[in-house]
Design an enzyme around this catalytic site. Structure first.
Site, PDB file in Angstrom:
ATOM      1  CE  LYS A 162      56.800  20.756  -1.788  1.00 52.83           C
ATOM      2  NZ  LYS A 162      57.208  19.468  -1.076  1.00 52.83           N
ATOM      3  CB  SER A 163      63.348  23.196  -0.971  1.00 51.69           C
ATOM      4  OG  SER A 163      62.817  21.893  -1.520  1.00 51.69           O
ATOM      5  NE  ARG A 187      66.943  21.889   2.857  1.00 50.96           N
ATOM      6  CZ  ARG A 187      66.012  21.090   2.349  1.00 50.96           C
ATOM      7  NH1 ARG A 187      64.733  21.520   2.167  1.00 50.96           N
ATOM      8  NH2 ARG A 187      66.579  19.988   1.863  1.00 50.96           N
ATOM      9  NE  ARG A 208      57.532   9.980  -0.358  1.00 48.28           N
ATOM     10  CZ  ARG A 208      57.361  11.424  -0.291  1.00 48.28           C
ATOM     11  NH1 ARG A 208      56.334  11.976   0.258  1.00 48.28           N
ATOM     12  NH2 ARG A 208      58.581  12.131  -0.736  1.00 48.28           N
ATOM     13  CB  SER A 265      68.983  11.980  -0.601  1.00 48.92           C
ATOM     14  OG  SER A 265      67.934  12.284   0.138  1.00 48.92           O
ATOM     15  CD  GLN A 288      63.325  14.772   1.381  1.00 46.93           C
ATOM     16  OE1 GLN A 288      63.081  13.642   1.534  1.00 46.93           O
ATOM     17  NE2 GLN A 288      62.198  15.503   0.847  1.00 46.93           N
ATOM     18  CG  ASP A 333      60.822  17.652  -6.876  1.00 48.38           C
ATOM     19  OD1 ASP A 333      60.570  16.441  -6.633  1.00 48.38           O
ATOM     20  OD2 ASP A 333      61.050  18.324  -5.883  1.00 48.38           O
ATOM     21  NE  ARG A 358      57.348  18.611  -7.004  1.00 45.61           N
ATOM     22  CZ  ARG A 358      57.018  19.823  -6.565  1.00 45.61           C
ATOM     23  NH1 ARG A 358      56.621  20.892  -7.272  1.00 45.61           N
ATOM     24  NH2 ARG A 358      57.613  20.413  -5.332  1.00 45.61           N
TER      25      ARG A 358
END
Length: 430
Positions: free
Chosen positions: A22-23, A27, A122, A167, A169, A316, A389
């Site tokens: 997914k990451s 990207r 968030r 992080s 992100q 995660d 998750r």
């Protein structure tokens, strides 16, 4: 939607083909859009989160063609995005919102990012603050701490920024903004976080250097398009690795999994607990380490402690690790994981509540939890809390619990692994 899971009647055996990472999928679309020319992405993850990224990038004037197998992205080059005609909806994807904030901060137009109720709750200050230091004008609810985020970008300058918390992100957002600034951008991290952005930028010809926790980016160089295949997701693999470890007489092969050391802490922790995991056919694909993972059931696991620098590499995977901890002998501890409080849900609270429902003795702390492993679970009705998750971790728990386990809100898996429940039913022989 509720899903009922029963104890696996026999060992799990065979090969599992996983969704793409997914990451990296996020990207691949964002960076291909910034390249000068046409890129091809094979094995792209088509899930709720990543498709939100595709829609946001298309709204910036980027032509993305999906032929059912590959994505073909016609990059517009640095500074080539068009002002969107409407608000950009990131849905439930924190990666989309935070990384797009960096990209849009380098664009000399106005844009707004929003998302669903979970994403709007968030924390966004962690990404807004360094982007403001670079010169972006960003506003939002609670002074920019919460989405929606309104961004007026352009005329940025490079900064030397130390991440207050690990992080990927935030790091990626600053680097993406740094592609279109005046002067060098430096990001310093005390604890390594996933490095997919740096690897991909280097492969596209960016002048980027990373050493000893310091990433330096020189702006101005156009990015080259690429042809890549996204590896299978280690986060998705973790569920089947734990399942095959816990269900007796199991032997599972999971091919083509990304085993980037900044992401694969779950393998090291499970091995320390006694799991039998073997990496086969190790190779590099598109700059990312990849391997076929073979797992054989391990019998009795032993408790462990997860804390310190390893936490960002498995943040995660902690929900499914908690299931392994519950089935292990002795006490297990998770510390230094307060980041779990601000995921799709409060995952510390969710994990502890679900494990208690399954008959596990667990104690919640501010930044983690204690699990007193007892080698058995009792089926119960548990809630996903809308978190993919948590839903999948409880599905794996159901394979080893006595009686039936009912997972409420099971559709949350669509965020990252739309075929999870069908695969679980197939693999468990039902």
């Amino acid at each position: 939607m509720d899903v009922t899971v029963r104890r696996a009647p026999k060992g799990l055996r065979g090969t599992i083909t996983l969704p793409a990472d997914k990451s990296i999928s996020h990207r691949s679309v964002m960076l291909a859009a910034l390249a000068q020319g046409k890129s091809r992405v094979k094995n792209f993850l088509r899930a709720r989160d990543t498709l939100a990224t595709v829609r946001c990038v298309r709204a910036l004037g980027v032509n993305i063609m999906d032929n059912g197998e590959d994505l073909i992205i016609e990059g517009r080059g640095l500074g080539g995005f068009l002002q969107p005609e409407d608000i950009l909806d990131c849905e439930n994807s924190g990666t989309t919102m935070r990384l797009m904030s960096g990209t849009l901060s380098a664009c000399s137009f106005f844009s707004v990012l929003t998302g669903d109720s979970s994403l709007r709750s968030r924390p966004m200050a962690r990404v807004v603050e360094p982007l403001r230091l670079m010169g972006a004008r960003i506003d939002g609810r609670d002074g920019g701490r919460l989405a929606p985020l309104a961004i007026r970008g352009g005329n940025l300058k490079g900064i030397d920024y130390t991440l207050p918390v690990p992080s990927a992100q935030v790091k990626s957002a600053v680097l993406l903004a740094g592609l279109g600034v005046e002067g060098e951008t430096v990001v310093r991290e005390k604890v390594p976080s996933r490095d997919h952005t740096e690897r991909m930028l280097a492969g596209m010809g960016a002048e980027i250097f990373a050493e000893n926790g310091v990433i330096r980016l020189q702006p101005g160089r156009e990015l080259e398009p690429f042809d890549m295949s996204v590896p299978a997701d280690i986060s998705s693999a973790a569920f089947w690795i734990v399942a095959a470890t816990l269900v007796p007489e199991s032997e599972v092969l999971i091919p083509g999994v990304g085993v980037n050391p900044t992401r694969s802490g779950v393998l090291r922790v499970l091995a320390s607990m006694g799991a039998r995991i073997e990496l086969q056919n190790q190779r590099v694909v598109g700059g990312e380490p990849v391997a076929d993972i073979r797992v054989v059931s391990a019998g009795n696991l032993i408790g462990t402690t997860v804390a310190g620098e390893i936490v960002p590499s498995l943040i995660d995977e902690i929900p499914v690790l908690a299931v392994a901890m519950a089935m292990a002998r002795g006490e297990s501890v998770v510390r230094d994981a307060s980041e779990l409080r601000v995921k799709e849900t409060d995952r510390i609270l969710a994990v502890c509540t679900c494990l208690r429902r399954l008959g596990v003795e667990v104690e919640e702390t501010e930044d983690g939890f204690y699990v007193r492993g007892q080698g058995r679970l009792t089926g119960a009705k548990v809630d996903s809390y809308g978190d993919h998750r948590i839903a999948m971790a409880m599905g794996i728990a159901g394979l080893v619990a006595e009686g039936e386990t009912i997972v409420k809100g099971a559709e949350a898996v669509n965020i990252s692994y739309p075929g999870f429940w069908a695969e679980l039913a197939r693999f468990a022989g039902r």
